[in-house]
Design an enzyme around this catalytic site. Sequence first.
Site, PDB file in Angstrom:
ATOM      1  N   GLY A   1     -18.926   1.559  -6.759  1.00 61.64           N
ATOM      2  CA  GLY A   1     -18.770   0.410  -5.858  1.00 61.64           C
ATOM      3  C   GLY A   1     -18.213   0.809  -4.509  1.00 61.64           C
ATOM      4  O   GLY A   1     -17.381   0.106  -3.936  1.00 61.64           O
TER       5      GLY A   1
ATOM      6  N   ASP B   1     -26.859   7.140 -14.006  1.00 61.27           N
ATOM      7  CA  ASP B   1     -25.812   6.205 -13.585  1.00 61.27           C
ATOM      8  C   ASP B   1     -25.670   5.092 -14.629  1.00 61.27           C
ATOM      9  O   ASP B   1     -26.667   4.471 -15.016  1.00 61.27           O
ATOM     10  CB  ASP B   1     -26.243   5.612 -12.227  1.00 61.27           C
ATOM     11  CG  ASP B   1     -25.145   4.827 -11.546  1.00 61.27           C
ATOM     12  OD1 ASP B   1     -23.961   5.125 -11.781  1.00 61.27           O
ATOM     13  OD2 ASP B   1     -25.481   3.922 -10.747  1.00 61.27           O
TER      14      ASP B   1
ATOM     15  N   ILE C   1     -22.898   5.248  -3.913  1.00 59.32           N
ATOM     16  CA  ILE C   1     -23.417   4.305  -2.917  1.00 59.32           C
ATOM     17  C   ILE C   1     -24.829   3.859  -3.297  1.00 59.32           C
ATOM     18  O   ILE C   1     -25.732   4.684  -3.426  1.00 59.32           O
ATOM     19  CB  ILE C   1     -23.419   4.959  -1.515  1.00 59.32           C
ATOM     20  CG1 ILE C   1     -21.972   5.294  -1.109  1.00 59.32           C
ATOM     21  CG2 ILE C   1     -24.073   4.024  -0.478  1.00 59.32           C
ATOM     22  CD1 ILE C   1     -21.834   6.171   0.101  1.00 59.32           C
TER      23      ILE C   1
HETATM   24  O1  G3H Z   1     -23.918   0.405 -10.287  1.00 64.08           O
HETATM   25  C1  G3H Z   1     -25.060   0.030 -10.376  1.00 64.08           C
HETATM   26  C2  G3H Z   1     -26.061   0.586  -9.444  1.00 64.08           C
HETATM   27  O2  G3H Z   1     -25.972  -0.040  -8.196  1.00 64.08           O
HETATM   28  C3  G3H Z   1     -27.418   0.531 -10.048  1.00 64.08           C
HETATM   29  O3  G3H Z   1     -27.888  -0.771 -10.051  1.00 64.08           O
HETATM   30  O4  G3H Z   1     -28.665  -1.160 -12.388  1.00 64.08           O
HETATM   31  O5  G3H Z   1     -29.550  -2.525 -10.451  1.00 64.08           O
HETATM   32  O6  G3H Z   1     -30.212  -0.126 -10.719  1.00 64.08           O
HETATM   33  P1  G3H Z   1     -29.162  -1.180 -10.967  1.00 64.08           P
HETATM   34  P1  13P Z   2     -22.234  -0.151  -4.601  1.00 62.18           P
HETATM   35  O1  13P Z   2     -22.783  -1.398  -5.177  1.00 62.18           O
HETATM   36  O2  13P Z   2     -20.924  -0.395  -3.903  1.00 62.18           O
HETATM   37  O3  13P Z   2     -23.187   0.585  -3.729  1.00 62.18           O
HETATM   38  O4  13P Z   2     -21.888   0.831  -5.844  1.00 62.18           O
HETATM   39  C1  13P Z   2     -22.903   1.622  -6.403  1.00 62.18           C
HETATM   40  C2  13P Z   2     -22.475   2.240  -7.684  1.00 62.18           C
HETATM   41  O5  13P Z   2     -21.329   2.257  -8.066  1.00 62.18           O
HETATM   42  C3  13P Z   2     -23.533   2.866  -8.490  1.00 62.18           C
HETATM   43  O6  13P Z   2     -23.053   3.282  -9.729  1.00 62.18           O
HETATM   44 ZN    ZN Z   3     -21.515   2.027 -10.517  1.00 64.23          ZN
END
Ligand code: G3H
Ligand code: 13P
Ligand code: ZN
Length: 321
Positions: free
Chosen positions: A221, A82, A265
């Site tokens: 998101g 991600d 999510i």
């Molecule tokens: O979009 C971001 C995800 O919620 C991952 O968040 O970089 O704090 O692990 P993080």
């Molecule tokens: P949320 O913060 O809405 O859960 O989005 C998560 C996300 O886009 C991870 O890449």
């Molecule tokens: Zn994201």
Amino acid sequence: MPLTHTRDLFAKAIKGKYAIGAFNVNNMELLQAIVEACEEEKAPLILQISRGAREYANPVYLKKLIEAAISVTNIPIAVHLDHGDTFDLCKQCVDEGFTSVMIDGSNLPFDKNVELTKRVVDYAHKHNAVVEAELGQLVGAQFDSGDKGGAYSKSGVYTDPDEAVQFVKLTGADSLAVAIGNSHGAYKFKGSQHLDLDRLLAIKNALKDAGLGDYPLVLHGASSVPQELVDDINKYGGKLGSDTSGVPESDLEVARRNGVAKINIDTDLRLAMTAGIRKALAEKPEQFDPRKYLGPARARVKELVRHKLRRVVCCAGHAFD
Ligand code: G3H
Ligand code: 13P
Ligand code: ZN
């Protein structure tokens, strides 16, 4: 069962008019909750791991935990990076066996985003992995905006449909994350705002008209920030602001019907985990065995994921399509 490709999952999802839930994992309890929910709901699954998750848990631990999950279930699971922000990180994940990586060049100028994304696509495709790219900028933290860098956008830049076509053609990316008013975290909208679903439809149609078929779009998101979780967190000692807000489930339904094949999510999982821990600790303050508060928290995450699979992402029952 070996790891699955998101390419296969998306093709089936688009045909069956559902989406795939992409859930972020950082630790064992989250992973168990997600996998058990998918197993019980017979749902295909994308597990996604951010750079921050790798730094927190150690990539080797995460890999071994996922191997364990795969060995105890027969649902199809894809593992996805991600918000990869460099070629090297994407390469590392492909080399480690991830079936999908995201290269997030959305903070770069169009040409630089194309260049970086194409470089990742060329490498990933040679090594049997697929690539999610992003065009447009989400409001807020795009990826880890802490002291390690990252991008933070105050206003956001919505994805332009014609640019999306050009971008996909130039990069060969397998799926595209779009910016249509979505943002990460627990404070998404002020008042009663919605996603720009007309723009989403325009992007989907532009890609189709350009001969790219039912091209898989990705919604980052996508947490809905359930009020009952926020209330429980605050009731048991938390201090979330009064302006928390998420994406209404009705917006997600329209998104799913208009080309969004992957729904991301993370925040809702965090809220469920935190609500579960706070409640357990507040109700039994004498407890100090982590299993006694992580267990109920894991159950709360599982309950949330089951709800998402059934009512939001709607991939329950589609594991073996
Ligand atoms: O979009 C971001 C995800 O919620 C991952 O968040 O970089 O704090 O692990 P993080
Ligand atoms: P949320 O913060 O809405 O859960 O989005 C998560 C996300 O886009 C991870 O890449
Ligand atoms: Zn994201």
